[in-house]
Design an enzyme around this catalytic site. Structure first.
Site, PDB file in Angstrom:
ATOM      1  N   GLU A   1      -1.384   2.482   7.149  1.00 42.56           N
ATOM      2  CA  GLU A   1      -2.061   2.117   8.382  1.00 42.56           C
ATOM      3  C   GLU A   1      -1.138   1.124   9.088  1.00 42.56           C
ATOM      4  OE1 GLU A   1      -5.964   0.507   7.809  1.00 42.56           O
ATOM      5  OE2 GLU A   1      -6.223   0.138   9.964  1.00 42.56           O
TER       6      GLU A   1
ATOM      7  N   ARG B   1      -3.428   0.255  -8.312  1.00 41.97           N
ATOM      8  CA  ARG B   1      -2.555  -0.431  -7.371  1.00 41.97           C
ATOM      9  C   ARG B   1      -1.758  -1.506  -8.097  1.00 41.97           C
ATOM     10  NH1 ARG B   1      -5.139  -1.323  -2.838  1.00 41.97           N
ATOM     11  NH2 ARG B   1      -3.992  -3.098  -2.084  1.00 41.97           N
TER      12      ARG B   1
ATOM     13  N   LYS C   1      -2.480  -6.702   2.976  1.00 44.75           N
ATOM     14  CA  LYS C   1      -2.069  -6.982   4.349  1.00 44.75           C
ATOM     15  C   LYS C   1      -3.026  -7.957   5.016  1.00 44.75           C
ATOM     16  CE  LYS C   1      -1.699  -2.624   5.230  1.00 44.75           C
ATOM     17  NZ  LYS C   1      -1.629  -1.351   5.931  1.00 44.75           N
TER      18      LYS C   1
HETATM   19  P1  ATP Z   1      -3.657  -3.494   1.968  1.00 48.44           P
HETATM   20  O1  ATP Z   1      -4.741  -3.726   0.989  1.00 48.44           O
HETATM   21  O2  ATP Z   1      -2.429  -4.309   1.702  1.00 48.44           O
HETATM   22  O3  ATP Z   1      -4.093  -3.597   3.401  1.00 48.44           O
HETATM   23  P2  ATP Z   1      -3.880  -0.714   2.252  1.00 48.44           P
HETATM   24  O4  ATP Z   1      -4.187   0.174   1.130  1.00 48.44           O
HETATM   25  O5  ATP Z   1      -4.964  -0.967   3.207  1.00 48.44           O
HETATM   26  O6  ATP Z   1      -3.214  -2.012   1.705  1.00 48.44           O
HETATM   27  P3  ATP Z   1      -2.346   1.195   3.657  1.00 48.44           P
HETATM   28  O7  ATP Z   1      -1.467   1.012   4.819  1.00 48.44           O
HETATM   29  O8  ATP Z   1      -3.607   1.966   3.860  1.00 48.44           O
HETATM   30  O9  ATP Z   1      -2.652  -0.224   3.089  1.00 48.44           O
HETATM   31  O10 ATP Z   1      -1.536   1.762   2.432  1.00 48.44           O
HETATM   32  C1  ATP Z   1      -0.722   2.904   2.459  1.00 48.44           C
HETATM   33  C2  ATP Z   1      -0.615   3.449   1.077  1.00 48.44           C
HETATM   34  O11 ATP Z   1      -0.087   2.469   0.198  1.00 48.44           O
HETATM   35  C3  ATP Z   1      -1.965   3.847   0.545  1.00 48.44           C
HETATM   36  O12 ATP Z   1      -1.855   5.104  -0.072  1.00 48.44           O
HETATM   37  C4  ATP Z   1      -2.292   2.769  -0.420  1.00 48.44           C
HETATM   38  O13 ATP Z   1      -3.113   3.244  -1.447  1.00 48.44           O
HETATM   39  C5  ATP Z   1      -0.920   2.333  -0.926  1.00 48.44           C
HETATM   40  N1  ATP Z   1      -0.961   0.958  -1.394  1.00 48.44           N
HETATM   41  C6  ATP Z   1      -1.329  -0.133  -0.692  1.00 48.44           C
HETATM   42  N2  ATP Z   1      -1.302  -1.231  -1.475  1.00 48.44           N
HETATM   43  C7  ATP Z   1      -0.892  -0.829  -2.694  1.00 48.44           C
HETATM   44  C8  ATP Z   1      -0.648  -1.492  -3.942  1.00 48.44           C
HETATM   45  N3  ATP Z   1      -0.844  -2.805  -4.087  1.00 48.44           N
HETATM   46  N4  ATP Z   1      -0.219  -0.750  -4.989  1.00 48.44           N
HETATM   47  C9  ATP Z   1      -0.016   0.564  -4.836  1.00 48.44           C
HETATM   48  N5  ATP Z   1      -0.224   1.246  -3.711  1.00 48.44           N
HETATM   49  C10 ATP Z   1      -0.659   0.570  -2.641  1.00 48.44           C
HETATM   50 MG    MG Z   2      -5.834   0.946   4.073  1.00 47.48          MG
END
Ligand code: ATP
Ligand code: MG
Length: 576
Positions: free
Chosen positions: A50, A276, A286
């Site tokens: 995102e 994760r 984020k």
């Molecule tokens: P955040 O919690 O930091 O906002 P998010 O999952 O909302 O992370 P996205 O931009 O949606 O952020 O993430 C893109 C991809 O990266 C998704 O498939 C998500 O599952 C993966 N991802 C995000 N954080 C992690 C993590 N700590 N470990 C592994 N994969 C991750």
């Molecule tokens: Mg997300």
């Protein structure tokens, strides 16, 4: 401290791409699917960020996994911006994410997609759901919808608007789309089951009204699809076979399947969840990282203390070290926390091979060699990397006045201190043996200068008579030295699990007040015009990377890591 799963021996293969490496459970699933002839053996994954922040190490894990799977199975991995929320997304993030992916060494070729490109098709699928009696326009307020949803122990209640006719729903949805209503006046919901044990299945919202400018579609739309509706359909539209996401989406899988069962029943993608990445002494979210940036707790997304790709890069991390880290931590089904020391161990090993050695002093103490001819300068050959003889050597000037490290001298040394003290002889690296004859102090009793003598017969650092010294010090010649701003970093947080909000009122209370210390050091003259991003080992001190804040004649260095390897120590202790 918790240990990472699947610790692997050192290796340089790209993350997840070594077919002989230990398989992870997702790879096993794909192998089984291929053996069963699913999707004609085709493998298509995607990385779906995102664009509401910069990429961090957690994303790197997901990137290495998704791009790695594509590489192992000769498939493809798409980059897809999951940009369905007009309020929080910005072009700056879209650009930084692409830059970071490229820097990490991954290539999506021509497969760059945006969920917002599918808005028309998603809208049409929503119309199909309404037409089939599988979705309805609800006019309850957000608060009422929450109240009607029920709890884990109580079923939800049906909305009084749940049984609107298809015609009325189609009309209302068209008017939502046409902009006739204010934000929150209506939503489109799936008609599933208000008593479903999985709360996500209790008539989830599919569309909401948002009169907001979108970074790509402008004001063309005022209704925006929700994540659960968008993601599965975007996967289907792109022909994704294996949609890999993190464990917090486990409960959403049922909805992922439901939506596709209604509108895309054959040749569809399936979702698989993995744990994760959590890392000690930092946060990988984020939502939290953005607060640190906007509140000025750090200098920006690329602050070298941040666990972002840009922060790590500025700190001196290499893409290879980050990919290798992702490889070592493995892919598991259960959440765990990886020790930051493992990340640091990896960059040390990488830089040990590639970073040239140089000499710099962090806390300079003047040393005068009384029997060295005044005005004389010798150029002494210093090896660039003893680990790598082909790295050659460079000439470093030596003169009568030098700087050594304050810590390398003690007037009244305890038993185990082998470095310089009055009357004691030590080696100056690649130069001479010197003996301290006097420590000169200021009014407060602080040592401000050392007087020494040297032995001309020990040029290069060896005594022809075979006598030994117990310490070798680094040094710089003071008339030739380049003053350098040196930024010393420590953990961003002072506790292992700063994201654990139970322990303190605010997770930011766990920030380490001493995470950055800036000193003015003195560096050897070869560093005077160093290029930003160049990495070095400062002998005996650690690995350092030239920062873009520096200028010709005025270098700035970030300490990447010290030389002290706590991870290797822990591993050694375990073997005993
Ligand atoms: P955040 O919690 O930091 O906002 P998010 O999952 O909302 O992370 P996205 O931009 O949606 O952020 O993430 C893109 C991809 O990266 C998704 O498939 C998500 O599952 C993966 N991802 C995000 N954080 C992690 C993590 N700590 N470990 C592994 N994969 C991750
Ligand atoms: Mg997300």
């Amino acid at each position: 401290m918790k240990q990472p799963e699947n610790t692997r021996p050192d290796q340089n293969a790209e993350a997840g791409t070594d077919p002989t490496g230990p398989p992870n459970f997702i790879r096993t699933i794909i192998e089984e699917d291929r053996a069963a002839g699913k999707n004609d053996g085709r493998v298509a994954t995607r990385f779906p960020p995102e664009p509401n922040g910069y990429l961090h190490l957690g994303h790197a894990k997901s990137i290495c996994l998704n791009f790695g799977l594509a590489r192992v199975f000769n498939g493809t991995c798409n980059l897809r911006f999951d940009d369905t929320n007009p309020a929080k997304e910005e072009t700056e993030y879209v650009e930084s994410i692409q830059e970071d992916l490229r820097w990490l060494g991954f290539d999506w070729e021509d497969r760059l997609y945006y969920a917002s490109d599918y808005f028309q098709r998603l809208h049409d699928f929503a119309v199909q759901l309404i037409t089939d009696g599988n979705a309805y326009v609800d006019s309850l307020s957000a608060e009422e919808i929450r109240a009607y949803r029920g709890t884990l122990t109580e079923p939800g209640r049906e909305s009084p608007f749940r049984n609107r006719s298809v015609a009325e729903n189609l009309d209302l949805f068209a008017r939502m789309r046409a902009g006739e209503f204010a934000d929150g006046e209506h939503v489109l919901r799936a008609k599933i089951d208000m008593a479903a044990p999985n709360i996500i299945m209790r008539d989830p919202t599919l569309y909401r009204i948002r009169h907001a400018e979108h970074h790509r579609t402008g004001s063309h739309w005022c209704i925006y699809p929700m994540y659960d509706f968008t993601h599965c359909l975007s996967d289907a539209i792109e022909g994704i076979t294996h949609s890999v996401c993190t464990l917090e989406f486990e409960n959403n899988r049922e909805l992922y399947d439901w939506v596709l069962d209604q509108v895309w029943p054959t040749g569809r993608p399936y979702q698989y969840e993995f744990a994760r990445l959590n890392l000690t002494y930092t946060v990988l979210s984020k939502r939290k990282l953005i607060q640190l940036v906007t509140e000025g707790q750090v200098a920006g997304w690329d602050d070298p203390r941040m666990p972002t790709i840009q922060g790590l890069r500025r700190r001196g991390y290499t893409p290879e070290a980050i990919r290798d880290f992702c490889d070592r931590i493995g892919v598991a089904r259960r959440d765990s926390t990886v020790d930051m020391a493992l990340l640091e161990h990896g960059i040390r090993q990488d830089l040990n091979k590639r970073a040239p050695r140089v000499m710099a002093v962090l806390a300079p103490l003047k040393m005068v060699i009384d029997n060295y001819p005044e005005g004389q300068v010798e150029e002494l050959a210093c090896q660039n990397n003893p680990e790598n003889p082909s790295a050659g050597s460079r000439m470093v000037p030596f003169s009568r006045e030098l700087y050594i490290e304050q810590d390398d001298f003690m007037e009244d040394p305890p038993k185990k201190f082998f470095r310089l003290a009055p009357g004691r002889e030590v080696r100056l690296r690649y130069a001479y043996f010197v003996t301290c004859t006097e420590a000169i102090k200021d009014d407060t009793g602080r040592v401000i200068e050392l007087r020494c003598t040297y032995d001309p017969a020990t040029r290069g650092g060896d005594a022809p008579d075979g006598r030994k010294v117990k310490a070798t010090l680094h040094w710089v010649s003071s008339p030739h030295a380049v003053p350098a701003e040196i930024r010393l970093y420590d953990h961003l947080f002072s506790v292992e699990n700063p994201g654990d909000e139970k322990a303190v009122a605010d997770w930011k209370d766990n920030l380490n007040p001493d995470s950055l210390t800036t000193v003015t050091g003195q560096a050897e003259p070869s560093l005077v015009n160093v290029l930003p991003g160049s990495r070095f080992q400062f002998e005996r001190l650690g690995y350092f990377c030239a920062d873009p804040d520096g200028a010709p004649g005025r270098p700035v260095f970030n300490r990447t890591v010290t030389l002290r390897d706590t991870w290797a120590k822990v591993q050694k202790a375990k073997k005993k």
